[in-house]
Write a protein that holds these residues in place. Structure first.
Motif, PDB file in Angstrom:
ATOM      1  N   UNK A  35      60.281  36.236  47.255  1.00 19.85           N
ATOM      2  CA  UNK A  35      59.707  37.583  47.232  1.00 19.85           C
ATOM      3  C   UNK A  35      58.260  37.441  46.735  1.00 19.85           C
ATOM      4  N   UNK A  36      57.326  37.998  47.507  1.00 21.56           N
ATOM      5  CA  UNK A  36      55.913  37.848  47.142  1.00 21.56           C
ATOM      6  C   UNK A  36      55.520  38.830  46.049  1.00 21.56           C
ATOM      7  N   UNK A  37      54.561  38.437  45.244  1.00 20.35           N
ATOM      8  CA  UNK A  37      54.067  39.294  44.163  1.00 20.35           C
ATOM      9  C   UNK A  37      53.506  40.604  44.726  1.00 20.35           C
ATOM     10  N   UNK A  38      53.755  41.687  44.000  1.00 21.98           N
ATOM     11  CA  UNK A  38      53.298  43.010  44.444  1.00 21.98           C
ATOM     12  C   UNK A  38      51.942  43.314  43.787  1.00 21.98           C
ATOM     13  N   UNK A  39      50.913  43.401  44.594  1.00 22.03           N
ATOM     14  CA  UNK A  39      49.564  43.649  44.066  1.00 22.03           C
ATOM     15  C   UNK A  39      49.168  45.120  44.175  1.00 22.03           C
ATOM     16  N   UNK A  40      50.153  46.002  44.434  1.00 20.83           N
ATOM     17  CA  UNK A  40      49.785  47.399  44.748  1.00 20.83           C
ATOM     18  C   UNK A  40      49.031  48.086  43.606  1.00 20.83           C
ATOM     19  N   UNK A  41      49.261  47.677  42.356  1.00 18.20           N
ATOM     20  CA  UNK A  41      48.567  48.348  41.249  1.00 18.20           C
ATOM     21  C   UNK A  41      47.228  47.688  40.908  1.00 18.20           C
ATOM     22  N   UNK A  42      46.858  46.670  41.657  1.00 18.16           N
ATOM     23  CA  UNK A  42      45.577  45.983  41.401  1.00 18.16           C
ATOM     24  C   UNK A  42      44.512  46.516  42.356  1.00 18.16           C
ATOM     25  N   UNK A  43      43.478  47.134  41.774  1.00 18.95           N
ATOM     26  CA  UNK A  43      42.427  47.721  42.610  1.00 18.95           C
ATOM     27  C   UNK A  43      41.211  46.804  42.664  1.00 18.95           C
ATOM     28  N   UNK A  44      40.924  46.278  43.837  1.00 16.14           N
ATOM     29  CA  UNK A  44      39.730  45.439  44.017  1.00 16.14           C
ATOM     30  C   UNK A  44      38.754  46.199  44.900  1.00 16.14           C
ATOM     31  N   UNK A  45      37.648  46.598  44.279  1.00 15.44           N
ATOM     32  CA  UNK A  45      36.687  47.415  45.024  1.00 15.44           C
ATOM     33  C   UNK A  45      35.537  46.568  45.541  1.00 15.44           C
ATOM     34  N   UNK A  46      34.850  47.051  46.570  1.00  8.67           N
ATOM     35  CA  UNK A  46      33.634  46.337  46.961  1.00  8.67           C
ATOM     36  C   UNK A  46      32.615  46.481  45.838  1.00  8.67           C
ATOM     37  N   UNK A  47      31.688  45.552  45.721  1.00  5.95           N
ATOM     38  CA  UNK A  47      30.660  45.700  44.696  1.00  5.95           C
ATOM     39  C   UNK A  47      30.623  44.526  43.750  1.00  5.95           C
TER      40      UNK A  47
ATOM     41  N   UNK B 100      31.093  41.483  41.543  1.00  7.42           N
ATOM     42  CA  UNK B 100      31.992  40.340  41.409  1.00  7.42           C
ATOM     43  C   UNK B 100      32.472  40.220  39.968  1.00  7.42           C
ATOM     44  N   UNK B 101      31.552  40.404  39.032  1.00  8.06           N
ATOM     45  CA  UNK B 101      31.904  40.326  37.613  1.00  8.06           C
ATOM     46  C   UNK B 101      32.999  41.349  37.298  1.00  8.06           C
ATOM     47  N   UNK B 102      32.813  42.578  37.757  1.00 15.88           N
ATOM     48  CA  UNK B 102      33.807  43.627  37.486  1.00 15.88           C
ATOM     49  C   UNK B 102      35.162  43.277  38.103  1.00 15.88           C
ATOM     50  N   UNK B 103      35.145  42.749  39.318  1.00 16.76           N
ATOM     51  CA  UNK B 103      36.418  42.386  39.947  1.00 16.76           C
ATOM     52  C   UNK B 103      37.135  41.287  39.175  1.00 16.76           C
ATOM     53  N   UNK B 104      36.379  40.313  38.686  1.00 17.21           N
ATOM     54  CA  UNK B 104      36.993  39.263  37.875  1.00 17.21           C
ATOM     55  C   UNK B 104      37.616  39.865  36.615  1.00 17.21           C
ATOM     56  N   UNK B 105      36.917  40.824  36.018  1.00 21.14           N
ATOM     57  CA  UNK B 105      37.442  41.493  34.819  1.00 21.14           C
ATOM     58  C   UNK B 105      38.731  42.260  35.126  1.00 21.14           C
ATOM     59  N   UNK B 106      38.715  42.968  36.244  1.00 21.03           N
ATOM     60  CA  UNK B 106      39.887  43.757  36.645  1.00 21.03           C
ATOM     61  C   UNK B 106      41.102  42.835  36.837  1.00 21.03           C
ATOM     62  N   UNK B 107      40.870  41.699  37.471  1.00 13.09           N
ATOM     63  CA  UNK B 107      41.970  40.750  37.696  1.00 13.09           C
ATOM     64  C   UNK B 107      42.482  40.206  36.357  1.00 13.09           C
ATOM     65  N   UNK B 108      41.551  39.855  35.460  1.00 14.42           N
ATOM     66  CA  UNK B 108      41.955  39.324  34.147  1.00 14.42           C
ATOM     67  C   UNK B 108      42.775  40.362  33.378  1.00 14.42           C
ATOM     68  N   UNK B 109      42.340  41.618  33.426  1.00  9.55           N
ATOM     69  CA  UNK B 109      43.051  42.699  32.734  1.00  9.55           C
ATOM     70  C   UNK B 109      44.439  42.921  33.338  1.00  9.55           C
ATOM     71  N   UNK B 110      44.490  42.879  34.662  1.00  8.12           N
ATOM     72  CA  UNK B 110      45.759  43.108  35.368  1.00  8.12           C
ATOM     73  C   UNK B 110      46.762  42.013  34.994  1.00  8.12           C
ATOM     74  N   UNK B 111      46.294  40.763  34.987  1.00 14.21           N
ATOM     75  CA  UNK B 111      47.173  39.648  34.610  1.00 14.21           C
ATOM     76  C   UNK B 111      47.614  39.770  33.165  1.00 14.21           C
ATOM     77  N   UNK B 112      46.684  40.170  32.311  1.00 11.42           N
ATOM     78  CA  UNK B 112      46.993  40.314  30.900  1.00 11.42           C
ATOM     79  C   UNK B 112      48.053  41.406  30.693  1.00 11.42           C
TER      80      UNK B 112
END
Ligand code: ZN
Length: 686
Positions: A431-443, A445-457
């Motif tokens: 079963x693949x991981x569900x990324x539906x609650x992870x929002x990756x917006x255009x714009x 790169x630093x912010x997207x890396x932060x969002x991913x780190x927060x989501x994983x945390x």
């Protein structure tokens, strides 16, 4: 990133590298050096031709089988991320889909113009928070601040982010059904020995590190003088931290690193750190007991917290926040990050932006990319074939355990129970991981890396007080690696490694058993290495050995420690650390032994033709050796010696083989040959 503590991997990720196409034939005679006798130096015999023909590309720190296959896997990743970015560009990606997330993440990484425009701005909130600190308690509060975290996407070292420790959810070693807290030492950028070593190499490394820090601090706006002074100050503090840091080899002992207590008890040990507040800062919904893996470290750290001036800590935090984010900032930062990478790994040229961004996207959205990667690159038939091989290896190890002459029946029953309970993960998740609650917006790169780190945390903290997620994978599908986890009692083999030269559907059994078979055997043996053997079938840290069997095991393990302590790399004074690498060396020796006997079983009763002049037994060992052929820059090789729990590749071949009577017999070696250790020193465990 997955927790390294209880997971033993097959090869250090940092050692992976690359180039050209994998050979077409399972074993290519042109890769051999037949002028070198196999009984003198088998690594050279098996790989000498290849080693002479190849050189390390300028953007790599090493070149070998793992890296070449890794590059092939990455090429598929690159196609996936580019296709998705095109879908997004053409307005064809569905809102909220994985395609859109992948495309957005990759495009933001490629948008160096936006990164240039942003300059140091992304760091502003973190730097402002540090500037506002006035008291020691303000500093301690910053250790837990989410504003200081993320944005870098990892890969720059530095342990627990901007703080000199890490505290996070982890399975209780003595209750594998419960996630509690685990407190670890951290906060260093160099390895401990480089801070404390009194030799030319360590002195040089420290001098270059201080220069790198100073140049980086200038980039966040400090004057030249201020930056130089701060760099020296930080070096002083990090050296003080290094002095109280427990060596990595000691941290491998699961019993010595088990100190479970309540958070209140932990607070008494560290009166200047408010752990409840720290948990609130992480967004923890509940509390739990904590396993303090290095109590001495935390006691000493608490003293350091108060004895170190607030301004020194502020400089330390400025540096660590900058260091963690450099690859997500403007070109001046990225250039400086690469200048340091040159020092530590010897690499000459930066990888193309495309390669960097494809790898970063895979690191951030591993199973979203992985799902597509499997569709393009792997079949259910290949998965079934690999799973069958895993089954064969499990049954071979069962036979070995039952046949051991040194182990009592009582311990054997427990060992077999543990083997039978292995959780087996092959190729890719059901079963693949569900990324539906992870929002990756255009714009940004630093912010997207932060969002991913927060989501994983957040995902990680949500498990606190619950059972660990047994169905999750800790490695992404294209990874050329494998792992064992003590607490899950799990072996894991991503699709990335289930390909040539590890597993070749066109190869004879002997070669496949010598390569992938021994990899599988290696991971299984981790369940019974010096650390893994202390966990039971349920992944619980519990002594299930009779005292007599345990002492026989330890005596054999000591032979392996002594053997590898004697090996050097690069020069005659840089020795392998036999204790640091013990688990891996036991796993190589055990894995090869088990795979060899599984191979004998697989080919029993079939014709045994020589292929290219080699018997199946000889081809088994050639299969293993070719997996490890590698050229490494001296900087990389010496660095690995200090930090990598795996031995240098040459010794992963010659070390275990020189203990094996099966090897001696296959090549007709004699007592006294360099590839035959004296019988009294030969380790034999499985
Ligand atoms: Zn391993």
């Amino acid at each position: 990133m997955f927790k390294k503590i209880l997971v033993a991997t097959f090869v250090a990720a940092g050692a992976l590298s690359a180039a050209n196409a994998q050979q077409a034939k399972p074993l290519n005679r042109a890769n051999l050096d037949t002028t070198c006798a196999p009984c003198t130096d088998f690594y050279e015999f098996a790989n000498g031709g290849w080693l002479k023909r190849n050189s390390i590309p300028p953007d790599k720190s090493s070149l070998g089988s793992f890296g070449i296959l890794g590059d092939q896997n990455q090429e598929v990743v690159q196609k996936i991320v580019i296709d998705d970015a095109n879908l997004v560009r053409d307005g064809e990606a569905k809102a909220g889909s994985n395609d859109m997330k992948i495309g957005n993440f990759y495009a933001a990484c490629m948008d160096t113009t936006a990164m240039e425009k942003a300059g140091v701005k992304p760091l502003k909130p973190a730097l402002d928070a540090i500037a506002a600190a006035k008291t020691t308690d303000d500093i301690v509060k910053l250790f837990g601040s989410r504003a200081l975290r993320g944005g870098g996407g990892g890969g720059r070292g530095g342990g627990g982010g901007a703080s000199p420790f890490s505290l996070g959810p982890q399975t209780d070693p003595k209750n594998s059904k419960l996630v509690i807290l685990s407190a670890n030492q951290g906060g260093l950028v160099l390895n401990r020995e480089d801070y404390l070593g009194d030799n030319e190499r360590a002195n040089d490394r420290r001098a270059k590190y201080v220069e790198h820090m100073a140049r980086s601090l200038e980039l966040i706006g400090e004057s030249k003088d201020q930056a130089a002074a701060d760099a020296k100050t930080v070096m002083g503090l990090e050296t003080a931290i290094a002095k109280v840091t427990i060596p990595q080899a000691d941290m491998r002992d699961p019993v010595a690193t088990y100190h479970k207590m309540t958070l209140a008890e932990f607070g008494k040990m560290t009166p200047h750190i408010d752990w409840q507040r720290y948990l609130q800062q992480q967004g923890a919904k509940t509390t739990a007991d904590v396993n303090v893996r290095a109590p001495q470290y935390f006691t000493a750290l608490d003293t350091l917290i108060t004895s170190t001036p607030v301004d020194t800590w502020k400089a330390y935090l400025r540096w660590h926040v900058t260091n963690g984010a450099m690859n997500s900032l403007s070109s001046a930062f990225r250039k400086e990050a690469f200048a340091w990478q040159k020092v530590t790994s010897g690499v000459q040229q930066q990888q193309s932006r495309l390669k960097q961004c494809a790898a970063a996207t895979n690191a951030a959205l591993g199973e979203a990319v992985g799902e597509q990667w499997i569709k393009r690159n792997f079949t259910p038939e290949a998965k079934a074939r690999a799973a069958k091989m895993v089954d064969n290896l499990v049954s071979a190890l069962r036979d070995r355990i039952n046949g051991l002459d040194w182990m009592s029946q009582q311990t054997k029953v427990q060992a077999v129970a543990k083997l039978n309970a292995f959780l087996r993960k092959v190729a890719y998740p059901d079963k693949w991981r569900d990324y539906s609650t992870l929002a990756i917006k255009p714009g940004s790169y630093y912010d997207n890396q932060r969002v991913v780190a927060e989501w994983n945390s957040e995902r990680s903290w949500a498990r606190l007080g619950k059972a660990p997620a047994r169905d999750e994978w800790s490695m992404t599908p294209p990874t050329v690696n494998a792992s064992y986890s003590s607490s899950l009692n799990q072996i894991q083999f991503p699709a990335g490694i289930l390909q040539p030269p590890f597993f070749d559907p066109n190869a004879d059994d002997a070669v496949n058993y010598g390569a992938l078979g021994a990899v599988i055997g290696h991971e299984m043996t981790h369940g019974f290495d010096d650390s893994g053997r202390q966990f039971d079938a349920q992944g619980i840290l519990r002594d299930w050995w009779t005292p007599e069997d345990a002492s026989k095991y330890k005596a054999a393990a000591q032979l392996v420690v002594d053997q590898f302590n004697g090996y050097t790399v690069v020069d005659s004074v840089s020795h392998v650390n036999g204790r640091l690498t013990l688990g891996e060396n036991i796993a190589d020796l055990g894995g090869l032994t088990v795979a060899y006997h599984a191979m004998e079983k697989a080919i029993a009763g079939k014709p045994h033709p020589k292929i290219d002049g080699f018997t199946p037994e000889q081809r088994f060992f050639l299969g293993w050796a070719q997996v490890w052929r590698s050229l490494a820059r001296p900087e990389q090789a010496l660095n690995s010696l200090k930090t990598d729990s795996h031995s240098p590749n040459k010794w992963r071949v010659n070390g275990p083989l020189s203990n094996m009577p099966e090897f001696k017999q296959a090549f007709g070696c004699k007592e006294g040959d360099p590839m035959v250790r004296p019988e009294s020193l030969r380790a034999r465990i499985w």
